[in-house]
Design a protein around this motif. Structure first.
Motif, PDB file in Angstrom:
ATOM      1  N   UNK A  27     -16.729   6.697  -0.467  1.00 18.18           N
ATOM      2  CA  UNK A  27     -17.521   5.689   0.238  1.00 18.18           C
ATOM      3  C   UNK A  27     -17.948   4.649  -0.789  1.00 18.18           C
ATOM      4  N   UNK A  28     -18.325   3.453  -0.286  1.00 16.40           N
ATOM      5  CA  UNK A  28     -18.754   2.380  -1.185  1.00 16.40           C
ATOM      6  C   UNK A  28     -19.770   1.506  -0.474  1.00 16.40           C
ATOM      7  N   UNK A  29     -20.667   0.929  -1.280  1.00 14.89           N
ATOM      8  CA  UNK A  29     -21.673   0.016  -0.739  1.00 14.89           C
ATOM      9  C   UNK A  29     -21.922  -1.073  -1.772  1.00 14.89           C
ATOM     10  N   UNK A  30     -22.025  -2.317  -1.291  1.00 19.62           N
ATOM     11  CA  UNK A  30     -22.282  -3.453  -2.178  1.00 19.62           C
ATOM     12  C   UNK A  30     -23.712  -3.926  -1.958  1.00 19.62           C
ATOM     13  N   UNK A  31     -24.501  -3.913  -3.031  1.00 17.78           N
ATOM     14  CA  UNK A  31     -25.904  -4.305  -2.968  1.00 17.78           C
ATOM     15  C   UNK A  31     -26.084  -5.641  -3.672  1.00 17.78           C
ATOM     16  N   UNK A  32     -26.382  -6.711  -2.918  1.00 16.26           N
ATOM     17  CA  UNK A  32     -26.692  -7.986  -3.587  1.00 16.26           C
ATOM     18  C   UNK A  32     -28.058  -7.911  -4.248  1.00 16.26           C
ATOM     19  N   UNK A  33     -28.180  -8.468  -5.431  1.00 17.44           N
ATOM     20  CA  UNK A  33     -29.451  -8.493  -6.136  1.00 17.44           C
ATOM     21  C   UNK A  33     -30.035  -9.896  -6.041  1.00 17.44           C
ATOM     22  N   UNK A  34     -31.331  -9.951  -5.761  1.00 17.83           N
ATOM     23  CA  UNK A  34     -32.015 -11.229  -5.564  1.00 17.83           C
ATOM     24  C   UNK A  34     -31.281 -12.049  -4.496  1.00 17.83           C
ATOM     25  N   UNK A  35     -30.765 -11.328  -3.477  1.00 18.10           N
ATOM     26  CA  UNK A  35     -30.071 -11.937  -2.347  1.00 18.10           C
ATOM     27  C   UNK A  35     -28.842 -12.745  -2.781  1.00 18.10           C
ATOM     28  N   UNK A  36     -28.225 -12.341  -3.879  1.00 17.19           N
ATOM     29  CA  UNK A  36     -27.050 -13.038  -4.399  1.00 17.19           C
ATOM     30  C   UNK A  36     -25.966 -12.012  -4.688  1.00 17.19           C
ATOM     31  N   UNK A  37     -24.839 -12.069  -3.924  1.00  8.42           N
ATOM     32  CA  UNK A  37     -23.763 -11.107  -4.126  1.00  8.42           C
ATOM     33  C   UNK A  37     -23.152 -11.223  -5.514  1.00  8.42           C
ATOM     34  N   UNK A  77       0.837  -1.203   0.000  1.00  5.67           N
ATOM     35  CA  UNK A  77       0.000   0.000   0.000  1.00  5.67           C
ATOM     36  C   UNK A  77       0.871   1.251   0.000  1.00  5.67           C
ATOM     37  N   UNK A  78       0.285   2.340  -0.524  1.00  2.00           N
ATOM     38  CA  UNK A  78       0.952   3.641  -0.523  1.00  2.00           C
ATOM     39  C   UNK A  78      -0.004   4.669   0.080  1.00  2.00           C
ATOM     40  N   UNK A  79       0.151   4.934   1.362  1.00  2.00           N
ATOM     41  CA  UNK A  79      -0.696   5.902   2.060  1.00  2.00           C
ATOM     42  C   UNK A  79      -2.181   5.615   1.836  1.00  2.00           C
ATOM     43  N   UNK A  80      -2.648   4.433   2.238  1.00  2.00           N
ATOM     44  CA  UNK A  80      -4.046   4.077   1.964  1.00  2.00           C
ATOM     45  C   UNK A  80      -5.023   4.807   2.875  1.00  2.00           C
ATOM     46  N   UNK A  81      -6.227   5.007   2.363  1.00  2.00           N
ATOM     47  CA  UNK A  81      -7.341   5.512   3.148  1.00  2.00           C
ATOM     48  C   UNK A  81      -8.526   4.598   2.877  1.00  2.00           C
ATOM     49  N   UNK A  82      -8.873   3.759   3.853  1.00  2.79           N
ATOM     50  CA  UNK A  82      -9.923   2.774   3.688  1.00  2.79           C
ATOM     51  C   UNK A  82     -11.297   3.404   3.955  1.00  2.79           C
ATOM     52  N   UNK A  83     -12.274   3.032   3.123  1.00  4.13           N
ATOM     53  CA  UNK A  83     -13.598   3.656   3.246  1.00  4.13           C
ATOM     54  C   UNK A  83     -14.726   2.654   3.423  1.00  4.13           C
ATOM     55  N   UNK A  84     -14.491   1.364   3.177  1.00  7.92           N
ATOM     56  CA  UNK A  84     -15.582   0.413   3.305  1.00  7.92           C
ATOM     57  C   UNK A  84     -15.132  -1.012   3.101  1.00  7.92           C
ATOM     58  N   UNK A  85     -16.009  -1.959   3.470  1.00  7.28           N
ATOM     59  CA  UNK A  85     -15.717  -3.379   3.320  1.00  7.28           C
ATOM     60  C   UNK A  85     -17.015  -4.138   3.166  1.00  7.28           C
ATOM     61  N   UNK A  86     -16.916  -5.386   2.684  1.00 10.73           N
ATOM     62  CA  UNK A  86     -18.100  -6.226   2.549  1.00 10.73           C
ATOM     63  C   UNK A  86     -17.681  -7.686   2.536  1.00 10.73           C
ATOM     64  N   UNK A  87     -18.513  -8.511   3.135  1.00  3.69           N
ATOM     65  CA  UNK A  87     -18.330  -9.960   3.106  1.00  3.69           C
ATOM     66  C   UNK A  87     -19.172 -10.511   1.964  1.00  3.69           C
ATOM     67  N   UNK A  88     -18.518 -11.090   0.959  1.00  3.51           N
ATOM     68  CA  UNK A  88     -19.199 -11.630  -0.212  1.00  3.51           C
ATOM     69  C   UNK A  88     -19.359 -13.138  -0.016  1.00  3.51           C
ATOM     70  N   UNK A  89     -20.599 -13.561   0.170  1.00  2.00           N
ATOM     71  CA  UNK A  89     -20.885 -14.955   0.457  1.00  2.00           C
ATOM     72  C   UNK A  89     -21.249 -15.712  -0.819  1.00  2.00           C
ATOM     73  N   UNK A  90     -20.635 -16.884  -0.979  1.00  2.00           N
ATOM     74  CA  UNK A  90     -20.867 -17.732  -2.147  1.00  2.00           C
ATOM     75  C   UNK A  90     -21.671 -18.964  -1.750  1.00  2.00           C
ATOM     76  N   UNK A  91     -22.149 -19.705  -2.769  1.00  2.00           N
ATOM     77  CA  UNK A  91     -22.853 -20.949  -2.494  1.00  2.00           C
ATOM     78  C   UNK A  91     -21.958 -21.919  -1.735  1.00  2.00           C
TER      79      UNK A  91
END
Length: 632
Positions: free
Chosen positions: A286-296, A201-215
């Motif tokens: 900022x960031x947001x992850x929206x699963x569609x039909x409950x599927x990431x 990394x080079x001077x990172x600034x973190x803004x968000x995270x998400x857990x992506x769940x698979x089958x």
């Protein structure tokens, strides 16, 4: 030269095409609302889906806010800073007094019974645990508070943002430090502690995270979104670049020493802008992850990005595209050969070949960037936070609705459908203008929790009653949450109408189509009430026309013939005559026109006296003001 001019013109036209403005503007009232006694410069929110409780990490305490329809009750749990630690911090003469306080920056649920809460604790991070329905601090058998060293979970300074996420009892944390380094760690839980290396990394600034769940849960991933300092700015002229970093949940590390390095970490650049013109929104806010039909895997990543010229834009990335980039990575700068299987970064429970580990360690960035044009951008103001919801309309189709917080405390409710954007409304729920610092959406209960450093409110996702009392106004809002109930004659939440087994609400989301509201040919019913007004010749007359839509064009007519223009100001397109009234008076109508929707918003029948009467002149002005209030 001609080609460059054409490209520049095309870019300007494209900029004009993607700039949007809200159709409606509201100031919601009677909301469950909390005012902070003192401004909270640093707050973090946590909310369990389906709950009416919001946890707020503040300075020196955590607040538990319980919301109902009209009120908010609260519990304050103090998290004390001992005097010795505070004195030690102050002795270092930090230029910022907030550094020597206990600022709570981490609130995460570890399991069904325990929430972990961590504070900076005057540069000596400490974590506590909430138990007993998450309302009390956990204690040992001797009555002492259970504490954990917070080093590695959060930054020692509140000035450096920490991003954490809990995954099956493990805590993943992304930290930036004041010296320009930082990284991603798995620091708590039953799995091995792992970390990234400083050189990644080079001077990172973190803004968000998400857990992506698979089958297959062994394929689960954890994403982090961040900006970095760009080492080469010759082409883009901006010192920042934005990226998405990814690790696998089953990662077991590269060695059997502690702490250990990730064996699956990779990162790819997120590009939001116009590559043809080398004009970019380079810094992710900022960031947001929206699963569609409950599927990431079918989801969308929505990001707010800022530019060098102080505009902010929304870019959307499909999860399918992101997954494809990480599935077949070509490591930037790497020229050697690697086995076809496993590929670098692949989630696997088996061992990773040494040459693959060596390649990742030296070349963690994927050569292919993830590029998208902005959905739209704003020039006035700036965006600070984003969240989103997938909403089932009356036609059983799903629509994506974004809620975007602004630096002035306003919120944009935005429809994203078939790649196009429509800003449904602008909401102003706060008493005092301040940047929105947190947004949490609960689709199961239908509420949005929004906070600034001064206030926190809860908003309904479906604010249907705001759209008016006519079918045309309801349908024209194009809000997937709302439709016109023909039985009750009201604009209602679609979900409630469907669950009550009433008739399918009238709704037109993808385009403005109010013809649904009336049968056969002809114009829809006009929403206008005639107001009688008698004034003296020479009176300064002001006729208000309340704005029903900021996308409409407003014109005034006199006796349905002569036309007058007006200018929108303070929510009205007012017509005024400075002593030059038509001598015979007549009928004045204010007409709003918008994509085929025509609505008479205000009607005044004005009679002009030949004589002069100051009292009547004053009455005319007062009448206009009263009429404005009645029509709004």
């Amino acid at each position: 030269m001609l080609k460059a001019a054409i490209l520049t013109l095309a870019h300007l036209l494209l900029l004009g095409a993607v700039e949007h403005s809200p159709r409606l503007r509201f100031t919601p009232t009677d909301l469950p609302h909390v005012d902070f006694q003192l401004p909270q410069k640093f707050t973090v929110h946590f909310h369990d889906q389906g709950s009416d409780v919001l946890y707020i990490g503040a300075t020196g305490s955590i607040l538990l806010l319980s919301f109902n329809e009209t009120n908010v009750s609260h519990i304050v749990i103090p998290l004390f800073l001992d005097d010795n630690t505070m004195d030690s911090c102050k002795s270092k003469a930090s230029p910022n007094p907030d550094v020597c306080k206990n600022v709570i920056t981490v609130v995460q649920r570890l399991n069904s019974s325990t929430i972990i809460v961590c504070g900076t604790h005057a540069e000596n991070p400490i974590c506590w645990f909430l138990q007993n329905n998450a309302t009390q601090l956990a204690k040992d058998n001797e009555g002492h508070q259970l504490l954990k060293d917070g080093k590695g979970i959060l930054s020692p300074s509140p000035l450096q943002r920490s991003v954490t996420i809990a995954v099956e009892g493990s805590l993943y944390s992304a930290i930036s430090d004041t010296e320009g380094s930082g990284g991603i760690q798995r620091i708590y839980g039953r799995l091995r502690n792992l970390k990234t290396e400083d050189k990644w990394f080079h001077n990172p600034r973190f803004v968000g995270s998400v857990w992506v769940q698979m089958e297959d849960s062994n394929m689960d991933e954890v994403y982090f979104f961040f900006s970095e300092t760009e080492s080469s700015t010759a082409l883009i002229g901006d010192p920042f670049k934005s990226s998405i970093g990814r690790v696998c949940k089953v990662d077991e590390g590269t060695a059997r020493t502690t702490p250990d390095s990730w064996s699956t970490f990779l990162k790819s650049r997120l590009v939001c802008g116009f590559p043809e013109e080398s004009k970019y929104f380079n810094r992710i806010i900022d960031a947001f992850v929206l699963p569609l039909e409950h599927d990431f895997r079918k989801g969308m990543v929505y990001g707010i990005f800022s530019s060098l010229w102080n505009f902010t834009a929304i870019c959307a990335y499909s999860q399918t595209h992101i997954e494809a980039v990480f599935k077949n990575p070509k490591l930037k700068g790497f020229t050697g050969s690697l086995p076809a299987n496993p590929k670098p970064g692949k989630c696997t429970t088996g061992s990773v070949p040494k040459n693959v580990l060596a390649a990742i360690r030296s070349y963690p960035e994927i050569e292919e960037a993830i590029n998208e044009y902005p959905l739209y951008f704003i020039k006035q103001g700036n965006y600070t936070k984003v969240t989103a919801d997938s909403v089932k309309g009356a036609n059983q189709k799903f629509y994506q609705v974004l809620f975007v917080g602004m630096g002035n405390g306003k919120i944009h409710k935005v429809l994203h459908s078939k790649g196009k954007i429509f800003i449904i409304s602008e909401l102003s729920p706060f008493k005092i203008e301040a940047p929105i610092s947190s947004m949490t959406l609960d689709s199961s209960t239908g509420y949005l929790f929004v906070g600034t450093p001064l206030e926190t409110v809860r908003l309904p996702l479906a604010n249907c009653e705001e759209y008016g009392s006519s079918c045309q106004q309801c349908v024209a809002a194009r809000d997937p949450y709302c439709g016109w109930d023909q039985g009750t004659g009201k604009c209602v939440p679609v979900s409630e109408a469907v669950s009550s087994n009433s008739s399918v609400p009238l709704q037109s989301v993808e385009q403005l189509n109010v013809s649904l509201c009336y049968d056969g040919a002809g114009d829809p019913t006009l929403d206008g009430r005639s107001q009688e007004l008698t004034v003296d010749s020479g009176t300064y007359l002001y006729l208000p026309c309340p704005v029903k839509s900021y996308h409409a064009v407003y014109t005034w007519s006199y006796n349905q013939k002569e036309q007058f223009n007006c200018t929108i100001r303070d929510g009205s397109c007012t017509l005024f005559f400075n002593g030059h009234l038509p001598t015979s008076g007549g009928l004045f109508q204010c007409l709003a026109s918008e994509d085929g929707l025509k609505e008479v918003v205000a009607i005044y029948n004005v009679r002009v006296n030949g004589g002069s009467s100051p009292s009547l002149a004053i009455a005319a002005v007062l009448f206009a003001l009263v009429a404005a209030c009645a029509l709004i």
